[in-house]
Design an enzyme around this catalytic site. Sequence first.
Site, PDB file in Angstrom:
ATOM      1  N   ASP A 166      37.473  36.443  37.332  1.00 51.77           N
ATOM      2  CA  ASP A 166      38.390  37.516  36.924  1.00 51.77           C
ATOM      3  C   ASP A 166      39.444  37.775  37.993  1.00 51.77           C
ATOM      4  OD1 ASP A 166      35.588  37.841  35.825  1.00 51.77           O
ATOM      5  OD2 ASP A 166      36.680  39.156  34.471  1.00 51.77           O
ATOM      6  N   TYR A 198      45.480  36.727  33.467  1.00 49.20           N
ATOM      7  CA  TYR A 198      45.753  38.018  32.835  1.00 49.20           C
ATOM      8  C   TYR A 198      47.194  38.112  32.339  1.00 49.20           C
ATOM      9  CZ  TYR A 198      41.178  39.610  34.302  1.00 49.20           C
ATOM     10  OH  TYR A 198      39.823  39.718  34.455  1.00 49.20           O
ATOM     11  N   ASN A 232      37.655  35.968  28.161  1.00 48.71           N
ATOM     12  CA  ASN A 232      38.384  36.566  27.030  1.00 48.71           C
ATOM     13  C   ASN A 232      39.900  36.563  27.265  1.00 48.71           C
ATOM     14  OD1 ASN A 232      37.279  38.530  28.995  1.00 48.71           O
ATOM     15  ND2 ASN A 232      38.580  39.995  27.914  1.00 48.71           N
ATOM     16  N   HIS A 317      31.037  33.676  30.832  1.00 50.26           N
ATOM     17  CA  HIS A 317      31.921  34.787  31.205  1.00 50.26           C
ATOM     18  C   HIS A 317      31.278  36.161  31.033  1.00 50.26           C
ATOM     19  CE1 HIS A 317      35.579  36.719  32.339  1.00 50.26           C
ATOM     20  NE2 HIS A 317      35.602  37.409  31.212  1.00 50.26           N
ATOM     21  N   HIS A 327      31.855  46.857  29.541  1.00 49.31           N
ATOM     22  CA  HIS A 327      31.372  45.663  28.816  1.00 49.31           C
ATOM     23  C   HIS A 327      29.867  45.656  28.602  1.00 49.31           C
ATOM     24  CE1 HIS A 327      35.370  44.174  28.956  1.00 49.31           C
ATOM     25  NE2 HIS A 327      35.362  43.907  30.237  1.00 49.31           N
ATOM     26  N   VAL A 355      32.810  41.737  34.030  1.00 48.21           N
ATOM     27  CA  VAL A 355      32.689  43.089  34.571  1.00 48.21           C
ATOM     28  C   VAL A 355      33.259  43.078  35.982  1.00 48.21           C
ATOM     29  CG1 VAL A 355      31.090  44.920  35.191  1.00 48.21           C
ATOM     30  CG2 VAL A 355      30.624  43.475  33.195  1.00 48.21           C
TER      31      VAL A 355
HETATM   32 FE   FE2 Z   1      36.711  39.209  30.897  1.00 51.21          FE
END
Ligand code: FE2
Length: 467
Positions: A166, A198, A232, A317, A327, A355
Amino acid sequence: MGASGTTFVLAVLAATVLNSAVLCSGGSTSSFVRKDEKSGDMPLDSDVFNVPPGHNAPQQVHITQGDHIGKAVIVSWVTVEEPGSNTVLYWAENSGHKHKAKGKVTKYKFYNYTSGYIHHCTIRNLEYDTKYYYEVGIGHTTRTFWFTTPPEVGPDVPYTFGLIGDLGQTYDSNSTLTHYEQNPTKGQTVLFVGDLSYADNYPNHDNVRWDTWARFVERSVAYQPWIWTAGNHELDYAPEIGETKPFKPFTHRYHVPFKSSNSTSPLWYSIKRASAYVIVLSSYSAYGKYTPQYKWLEQELPKVNRSETPWLIVLLHSPWYNSNHYHYMEGESMRVMFEPWFVKYKVDVVFAGHVHAYERSHRVSNIAYNVVNGICTPVNDLSAPVYITIGDGGNIEGLANNMTVPQPEYSAFREASFGHATFDIKNRTHAYYGWHRNQDGYAVQADTMWFSNRYWNPIDDSTSAQS
Ligand SMILES: [Fe+2]
């Protein structure tokens, strides 16, 4: 003191007693105090996003493993002005002989964005444990990088993996990457647990932010492979602007060697590297019974030969054991499907992201439940993996600091800080794991554990955890 005052005092006392009970019985929730505000994305004119000078200079250079056993490397890069050559020139250190490998070029459109020319070239039949130089941009502006191939696959080969998840492209992301680079425990390959750029946080998923992210991480990933897991934020599913093909930017930009593990999708695959067998799964692809991912994993797990690769590592993930409200329970359906196999095949460790905090579990499983028997509490299980959430790379969404209280028994240590980890395999029986938070000096480990291999030395190792 009135009645309400008395009630308040009693409530505080009860909470204090409850808190000490929690501290005695479960793991620990770190009391580390850190700055709470999230840092924004680095602006487009930041030096980390600089475009390399020169006509059609290759940019966003990155490498990953290119086969199942570590003798191939996929080299990827982007050219902007024109396609240019898709040949990679490469040579072993101490060898004057230059080899050529020819790649392919692709591009894609996403709403009103058109990508540069994305090159992917697989270099094969490399020697193990050898430093290679490679050159891209032949015919225009050339740039030269290097990597070291892993040692030959074998049970007692030491090897050090970095763990990052992340990441994003904020000032905190830059701090995380710097801490990984400066860590005295030198990671040789990054296991990346998903959510890269992102870019989808921007209007119309501004894919320029996929380009800036790739330029930002080039300083590491051009020199050592990063093993990719889809998160995601790789979905880029945006029907409101006509973008309905999930994972379009990610799969165009990041190629992985999925065919060499008989996978039919780049979103799940496996590699062997040194003494590790790494299985990458997709939290955002179907995994129910009869689905391609389910059938692949069913056939994959029995293939792992622990006499050859003692360390069985899974990347995905969305974490299965997560005691953060952020989450919470999102990984539950995948856990229900696959956890019995992870216990049966004695997976050593599962790394997840998603997370934006850090958490490490004890060795637990929760596979007895069959809907009618009511047995639904995780129990200690020495055949079970340790679950580590390392989604604390530092992206724009900020920290996940709202944890469930009390801390569940299965949770050994948790803290809402940005950081990264290293998994340092010593031999077939032992690996040393350390988590580093960005606020500390580069050498400081905020959570550590000596891993005992589940196949060769399945003792209760979670008791050796220090936090
Ligand atoms: Fe994610």
